[in-house]
Scaffold this motif. Structure first.
Motif: not given
Length: 404
Positions: A47, A54, A67
């Motif tokens: 991510l 995140v 996230a």
């Protein structure tokens, strides 16, 4: 919606390699409840590489993450499960749940990005569904506070589905009260002075038989099942400390609590009859899954025509999950999609674990992710639909409070 559908589909297509990599890593490295460190780290690094905000170790849980994308507007939470089962790995297909939610999050984020309209989406890493109650801790920490909806899909067996149907949208699951019951007696030499002993194993056996008799008098949708956790060490020592673990299930949380009250009397009677002390240790109990009908109808519409049934078969996944507790926090969606196993094996078997690692199973999860992203976008962008979802949920919570 047509343009948005293209944006969502293209984003998931572009990110398929990232999703597939996560899926393979989770499936090939099964980790038990609250030990999902590799899955957590893989998600966080992926991510972050995509430029997303995140939070690792989110909400006080070392293997949870969050996230987030977007600002203002309504919030949609996608749940990514990734814990496995002891001895049989991903026999419940949580790698596929994580993959579908990842796809849905990326697709919905792309829709928000292209529209420049208010709205937020969250991919929430939810550890320890398999008995650990991870979502209960996330609820307590505020992970779902203010959410307009929370969504996920769960794989199940495809053998109960008639082609072209590949999934079911409106899936009810049972509430589950989980307990350990400890009986304490007194040791004695079983040959020299058995009269000096108070046999805790007798209490275990009496309670087991009492519960077995009670099963004749419960409703068809109710379930009671248990195991002996400790039942003595040597035949010539009267067992003084024995433990059983039981699950008590019903269609509603109130019903499960009422059934547990009946089951508890079986244990109390056994303790009284044998002269043992009894102590009940509550475990993580799960509420019933009460899906949003509006979200489920929208999901049927979002998926390829004819591939998702609304609510048939009703028992496609009749267990329990901590997603039920999320449904008491905000409107929830917990659809089921079928995957093909070689011999028709259902969840919690080695055959299902093998099927959960196939490309076909991942393809179906990605298709479900696209559908969830479209439903999420409708909640984010359509005020009237969002109001309907909220109003139906509020009405359903009134029914739940009445035990209905």
């Amino acid at each position: 919606m047509a343009d948005t559908a293209d944006v969502i589909a293209e984003e998931i297509r572009r990110r398929t390699d990232d999703i597939s990599s996560i899926n393979r890593r989770i499936h090939s490295n099964p980790e038990l409840a609250y030990e999902e460190h590799q899955a957590h780290d893989a998600f966080v690094s992926t991510l972050q590489s995509l430029g997303l905000t995140v939070t690792p170790h989110a909400y006080g849980l070392s293997t949870a993450f969050s996230a987030d994308f977007g600002t203002g507007g309504r919030l949609i939470v996608f749940n990514a499960e990734y814990d496995a089962l002891p001895g049989i790995g991903h026999a419940c297909g949580h790698n596929l749940i994580a993959s579908a939610s990842f796809a849905a999050f990326l697709g919905a984020a792309a829709a928000l990005r292209s529209s420049n309209q208010p709205g937020r989406v969250r991919l929430l890493g939810t550890p320890a569904e398999e008995g650990g109650g991870g979502k209960l801790k996330l609820i307590a920490a505020g992970a779902y506070r203010g959410a307009a909806a929370s969504m996920m899909v769960h794989p199940g067996p495809s053998h109960g589905l008639a082609a072209p149907v590949r999934g079911v949208s409106f899936v009810r699951m049972l509430a589950n009260v989980k307990v350990q019951v400890h009986f304490a007696g007194r040791e004695a030499h079983a040959a020299i002075a058995p009269w000096d002993g108070v046999n805790a194993l007798d209490a275990v056996c009496l309670s087991y038989n009492a519960v077995s008799m009670l099963r004749q008098q419960i409703r068809p949708h109710e379930r009671i099942h248990g195991v002996f956790r400790a039942a003595g060490n040597r035949p010539n020592v009267t067992p003084a400390d024995c433990t059983v673990e039981y699950y008590v299930r019903n269609a509603t949380r109130a019903g499960a609590e009422a059934l547990w009250a009946r089951v508890r009397r079986c244990f109390e009677g056994a303790a009284l009859a044998t002269g043992c002390e009894m102590r009940v240790e509550p475990l993580n109990s799960y509420a019933d899954v009460r899906p949003s009908r509006a979200l489920c109808e929208a999901y049927v519409e979002a998926m390829p025509r004819g591939t998702v049934a609304m609510d048939e078969p009703a028992d496609i996944l009749a267990g329990s999950t901590d997603m039920g507790d999320v449904c008491y926090e905000c409107p929830g969606f917990h659809g089921v999609f079928g995957i093909d196993t070689k011999e028709g094996e259902a969840n919690h078997t080695k055959g299902f674990a093998a099927a959960a690692g196939t490309q076909d199973a991942l393809d179906r999860a990605l298709e479900c992710g696209r559908g969830m992203a479209l439903v999420a976008w409708r909640v984010l962008s359509d005020d009237a639909f969002a109001e309907r979802v909220q109003k139906e949920w509020e009405d359903d919570m009134k029914l739940a409070a009445e035990g209905k």
